[in-house]
Write an enzyme that holds these catalytic residues in place. Structure first.
Site, PDB file in Angstrom:
ATOM      1  N   ARG A 133       1.239  10.500   2.794  1.00 38.81           N
ATOM      2  CA  ARG A 133       1.527  11.525   3.800  1.00 38.81           C
ATOM      3  C   ARG A 133       2.922  11.281   4.346  1.00 38.81           C
ATOM      4  O   ARG A 133       3.566  10.276   4.023  1.00 38.81           O
ATOM      5  CB  ARG A 133       0.525  11.435   4.957  1.00 38.81           C
ATOM      6  N   GLU A 180       0.835  -1.194   0.000  1.00 35.66           N
ATOM      7  CA  GLU A 180       0.000   0.000   0.000  1.00 35.66           C
ATOM      8  C   GLU A 180       0.870   1.245   0.000  1.00 35.66           C
ATOM      9  O   GLU A 180       2.090   1.170   0.178  1.00 35.66           O
ATOM     10  CB  GLU A 180      -0.913   0.022   1.229  1.00 35.66           C
TER      11      GLU A 180
END
Length: 377
Positions: free
Chosen positions: A314, A310
């Protein structure tokens, strides 16, 4: 590394966070101003419970968000750093020209990015479109496959019914993982060792994902036994250059929560480290990724194979171990890229030395390790 930040064009940065992340931004800006003679100002958004906090005292300006919590449209009580209407008023009232979110709260909320775009405020992070594409684990797997990044065998689509789950499980075999496509933090994830466990695991994973993220979509994925969990810190600019700054090992976990972060990964050879970095940069470039993010992989020491898991769109709390082993200040680099700057070289600085970060949990071992915050003596 200070010279690469010279084109920073931001002036008034609102901090959409509290505590450690807020202080991380304030320290970075203070250092930058001292190094370059600039006058970038930090604006601390705070709630009633944070009124006397260090980040509020240290920021150049402050803005009172009011009560620490609010009730959303669904009747759920939420922290005020998630209240988009309140955050919009704060950005307008303070005249901020940029917003830095760090990690947590709205850090991966594309709705907040859209809000910033509408107000003409620079969001220090990836675009809303990229965040949507990579924040969803299913769509991010499709991006990875298109970028020729290895992906473990999986259902290929969201699995909506038990009948579909059984069909995919028969094809994939056991053991396997059921994973929520949204969110993170180890929620909506179940290991399934046999067909007898499938029904309960499928239903509980969907229920937990729906409650935690408002999205009950899940997929099935082959379990890679004895795998190491590694991640690559990336940062991209608007010119399409993507750096894979460093590799971290986060294999030591409990309840799918990382306890130790180590850079570089002791499990990888130099050649394997380079392969993983190249794959992460390739995925970032394919997605049009700008600013900081993390690409996570599973690595099998026995075969040397690795598979995409994944993307965290951020800055992660674990970024300091990468900074310590590369000399790159990730927060300053975030601001540089957000302000229109480009990465100065095709490749990032090399990794030198070793660093380890540990997570300290305030828990009571006599009460099933229940949360037990209190005074550290």
């Amino acid at each position: 590394m200070g010279g690469i930040y010279d084109e920073l064009m931001l002036g008034r940065i609102a901090i959409i966070n509290r505590g450690e992340p807020a202080m991380r931004l304030i320290n970075a800006v203070e250092e930058y101003n001292a190094e370059h003679g600039t006058a970038i100002r930090t604006i601390a958004l705070f709630t009633d419970s944070d009124r006397d906090a260090m980040f509020v005292r240290r920021a150049d300006e402050t803005y009172d968000l009011g009560p620490a919590t609010f009730v959303d449209e669904q009747g759920n009580r939420q922290v005020s750093y998630l209240d988009l209407a309140r955050l919009e008023r704060a950005l307008v009232d303070t005249g901020a020209d940029a917003a830095w979110v760090g990690w947590g709260f709205v850090a991966e909320r594309y709705e907040f990015v859209d809000l910033c775009d509408r107000l003409g405020v620079t969001f220090v992070g990836p675009s809303s479109e990229v965040m949507k594409r990579l924040g969803d684990k299913i769509s991010s797997k499709l991006v990875a496959e298109a970028a020729d990044v290895p992906v473990a065998d999986w259902s290929g689509v969201a699995v909506d019914t038990l009948d579909d789950a059984r069909v995919h499980a028969e094809r994939l075999g056991f053991p396997l993982m059921i994973k929520a496509t949204a969110g993170g933090g180890g929620r909506g994830i179940r290991r399934v060792s046999s067909v007898s466990e499938l029904d309960e695991a499928f239903n509980s994973a969907r229920s937990e994902a729906l409650n935690a993220f408002g999205n009950g979509a899940v997929f099935l994925e082959t379990l890679v036994p004895q795998a190491k969990h590694i991640e690559v810190q990336i940062i991209g600019d608007s010119a399409g250059t993507v750096w894979s700054v460093g590799v971290r090992d986060c294999s030591v976990q409990r309840r799918n929560q990382k306890l130790f972060e180590e850079a570089p990964s002791p499990s990888l050879t130099v050649e394997q480290d380079a392969e993983v970095r190249a794959a992460a940069a390739r995925l970032g470039a394919a997605a049009g990724y700008a600013n900081a993010g993390t690409v996570e992989f599973l690595f099998d020491p026995a075969s040397g194979g690795f598979w995409f898991m994944e993307v965290n769109a951020r800055l992660q709390v674990e970024h300091p171990v990468t900074e310590l082993t590369t000399g790159v200040d990730m927060v300053k680099l975030q601001l540089h890229v957000a302000g229109g700057g480009v990465l100065p070289h095709p490749e990032p600085p090399p990794t030198v030395g070793h660093a380890i970060e540990a997570r300290v949990n305030a828990e009571d071992p006599d009460a099933g390790f229940a949360p037990a915050p209190g005074r550290i003596e």
